[in-house]
Design an enzyme around this catalytic site. Sequence first.
Site, PDB file in Angstrom:
ATOM      1  N   HIS A  69      -2.718  -3.324   5.571  1.00  0.00           N
ATOM      2  CA  HIS A  69      -1.467  -2.987   4.908  1.00  0.00           C
ATOM      3  C   HIS A  69      -0.308  -3.390   5.820  1.00  0.00           C
ATOM      4  CE1 HIS A  69      -3.143   0.328   2.024  1.00  0.00           C
ATOM      5  NE2 HIS A  69      -3.960  -0.721   2.106  1.00  0.00           N
ATOM      6  N   GLU A  71       2.227  -1.756   7.074  1.00  0.00           N
ATOM      7  CA  GLU A  71       2.513  -0.847   8.183  1.00  0.00           C
ATOM      8  C   GLU A  71       1.467  -0.981   9.285  1.00  0.00           C
ATOM      9  OE1 GLU A  71       3.918   1.286   4.368  1.00  0.00           O
ATOM     10  OE2 GLU A  71       2.272  -0.037   4.974  1.00  0.00           O
ATOM     11  N   CYS A  99       1.236   4.835   2.319  1.00  0.00           N
ATOM     12  CA  CYS A  99       0.046   5.440   1.729  1.00  0.00           C
ATOM     13  C   CYS A  99      -0.584   6.381   2.759  1.00  0.00           C
ATOM     14  CB  CYS A  99      -0.943   4.353   1.318  1.00  0.00           C
ATOM     15  SG  CYS A  99      -1.829   3.594   2.706  1.00  0.00           S
ATOM     16  N   CYS A 102      -1.730   4.521   6.000  1.00  0.00           N
ATOM     17  CA  CYS A 102      -0.609   4.054   6.813  1.00  0.00           C
ATOM     18  C   CYS A 102       0.136   5.212   7.458  1.00  0.00           C
ATOM     19  CB  CYS A 102       0.324   3.205   5.968  1.00  0.00           C
ATOM     20  SG  CYS A 102      -0.424   1.640   5.449  1.00  0.00           S
TER      21      CYS A 102
END
Length: 172
Positions: A69, A71, A99, A102
């Site tokens: 992801h 991040e 999320c 993250c």
Amino acid sequence: MLAAGVGVRGEDAERMQGNPEFMQQAIELATGNVASGRGGPFGAVIVRDGVVVATGANQVTATNDPTAHAEVTAIRNACRELGDFSLAGCVIYTSCEPCPMCLAAIYWARLDGIFYSGTAQDAAAAGFDDAFLYQELKKDTGERSIPAVRLLEERGRESFDVWRRSMERVEY
């Protein structure tokens, strides 16, 4: 450490004055990522003392890595750049509310704050619904949709015992 930039009050609110230029950069990373076909609509920028340390864009489909992801990618890049697993003193600008994975990575990296633009509801409307994960995390281990079974209970603490006795461990 600040909690997700939401509900910040007092001194922390004063300290958490985000810079729209860094958020714009995160949004541009997200939009450019989609336009290029490299991945999902997520971008992140990590900043220390007003200087960009590292950036990241979602690379899940490009790398076949479900943990890539924006991040997490930005955190990996920042840690590599700074030569440290702790990003204390840094903040993250992310194009969307993190999320659960993250958010956990942000806490583990010890970032001082989170600035985000899109919400979890915005992501859900685009097909990225994290609500299921939040619900799963609230359940007892045995009630989750992916079974988890404990094995070798009597040996489960061995590595922790070795860790506690190690004179060479690096606390984190």
